[in-house]
Enzyme design. Structure first.
Site, short mmCIF file in Angstrom:
data_model
loop_
_atom_site.label_atom_id
_atom_site.label_comp_id
_atom_site.label_asym_id
_atom_site.label_seq_id
_atom_site.Cartn_x
_atom_site.Cartn_y
_atom_site.Cartn_z
N ASN A 184 44.50 47.27 17.85
CA ASN A 184 44.35 48.67 17.44
C ASN A 184 44.53 48.83 15.93
O ASN A 184 43.82 49.60 15.29
CB ASN A 184 45.35 49.56 18.17
N GLU A 229 48.58 49.41 27.57
CA GLU A 229 47.65 48.30 27.84
C GLU A 229 48.12 47.45 29.01
O GLU A 229 47.64 46.32 29.19
CB GLU A 229 47.49 47.43 26.59
#
Length: 386
Positions: A270, A306
């Site tokens: 990210n 996640e």
């Protein structure tokens, strides 16, 4: 004010239902045929029974009365019954039924004209009764009912007014007026009956549509409340409900495999690619996992961020490890570039796998799988620990 049923039945939606074999339309058509058949049978029985009355009432005109019933009314009624049972032409059925009613009423009025008093008046009353009840109970469409009632009333009025003589006497105008009033009242009552039925059918249709919409909305809300909007996997709420259900079940969780899956170095992904790319990455991974588990029984849950949980019922430890290694491999084969791991870095997953023991809850199996996942990540990631 609603329109009569037969007019409403000509609307496009109802025509579509008839073409597509809508069950409601088929049931309504069957009910109409049954109602028409019953009306014809009633005419047949009443005319047959009336022959006995004719024999006791008439003298020199008995032959005419019996001829009217046997040679005119009976054949038309029998033809109507035959069409009702074996013909698919509903318009022809309704036409013959209407003709049978008109002929029956005309024959009763004619027999009344040649009958002595006080029986003549009773025949006339019977004819008026037939006009009224036929409009209500014949089961004919509205247009056929209109024509039938007007024709029957006209035949009655003509027979009563002329007395079946030439030149006509033009007598009994009071009976003529009463017969016309009865015919008009019959049509008015029939129309109001159709309007009420149409209103009821509309209410039922709207109610059924509303129930369908509420059911669909409830199902949609149920899916939304238990589904992760980003990945399409089940959410943590669904998993909690599954755990609670298992805790209340008397069936042991033996053979229930549990995987805890985590995307390796996802925060780093990210940081380098952005959250939009991270969302697409998670979507790809979940879609791949769902494609490689059993759609009939395996459950994929977004546990948080996640991290994902996969429930695989009916697996022993060897089968579970094999399934987990396959998931690791297929995600790696996606070769999603991971810019935070260098030029050749790709996105991988780590998995902790555990099989619930007979005396163990699903929550306990998940906790142990989570600990095994931590060991897999500590051991170098992109691997399975059981």
């Amino acid at each position: 004010m609603q329109q009569p049923l037969d007019h409403i039945a000509t609307q496009p939606a109802d025509r579509d239902r008839r073409r597509t074999g809508d069950p409601r339309s088929i049931a309504a058509a069957a009910q109409t045929r049954t109602q028409q058949r019953r009306a014809l049978v009633a005419i047949l029985v009443l005319n047959f029974a009336a022959i006995g009355i004719d024999v006791g009432v008439l003298d020199e005109h008995l032959a005419i009365a019996v001829a009217l019933r046997l040679m005119l009314v009976f054949p038309i009624v029998l033809l109507g019954l035959a069409l009702n049972c074996w013909s698919a032409n509903t318009s022809l059925q309704a036409t013959v039924n209407a003709v049978a009613v008109v002929v029956c009423i005309a024959s009763v009025a004619a027999i009344g004209e040649v009958s002595p008093e006080p029986f003549a008046g009773r025949y006339m009353m019977a004819a008026q009764f037939f006009i009224f009840t036929s409009a209500l109970l014949s089961g004919l469409p509205w247009r056929h009912t209109q024509i039938m009632t007007v024709a029957a009333t006209g035949a009655y009025a003509l027979i009563v007014a002329t007395g079946l003589q030439w030149p006509p006497k033009w007598a009994n105008l009071d009976l003529v007026g009463f017969g016309i009033v009865m015919g008009a009242m019959a049509l008015r009552v029939r129309k109001r009956k159709d309007e009420q039925i149409a209103e009821l059918e509309l209410i039922r249709s709207n109610d059924a549509q509303l129930k369908k919409q509420l059911r669909e909305a409830s199902e949609s809300l149920g899916r939304l409340s238990t589904t992760d909007s980003l990945t399409g996997a089940f959410n943590r709420r669904y998993l909690d409900e599954l755990i609670a259900h298992g805790a209340n079940s008397v069936v042991p969780s033996l053979g229930q495999g549990v995987l805890m899956v985590d995307v390796d170095h996802f925060k780093l992904f990210n940081d380098h690619s952005g959250h939009a790319a991270g969302d697409r990455c998670l979507q790809q991974i979940v879609a791949t996992i769902r494609d490689n588990v059993r759609p009939s029984c395996d459950i994929v849950v977004r546990y948080g961020g996640e991290e994902f949980a996969v429930i695989l019922p009916g697996m022993d430890e060897a089968e579970l490890r094999h399934a987990a290694e396959r998931l690791c491999r297929v995600v790696s084969d996606l070769k999603i570039p991971h810019p935070g791991l260098g030029e050749r870095g790709i996105v991988t997953i780590s998995i902790g796998a555990s099989v619930a023991a007979p005396d163990e809850s699903l929550a306990e199996a998940l906790e142990r799988a989570d600990q095994l996942l931590y060991r897999a990540k500590q051991g170098g990631r992109n691997q399975v620990t059981t």
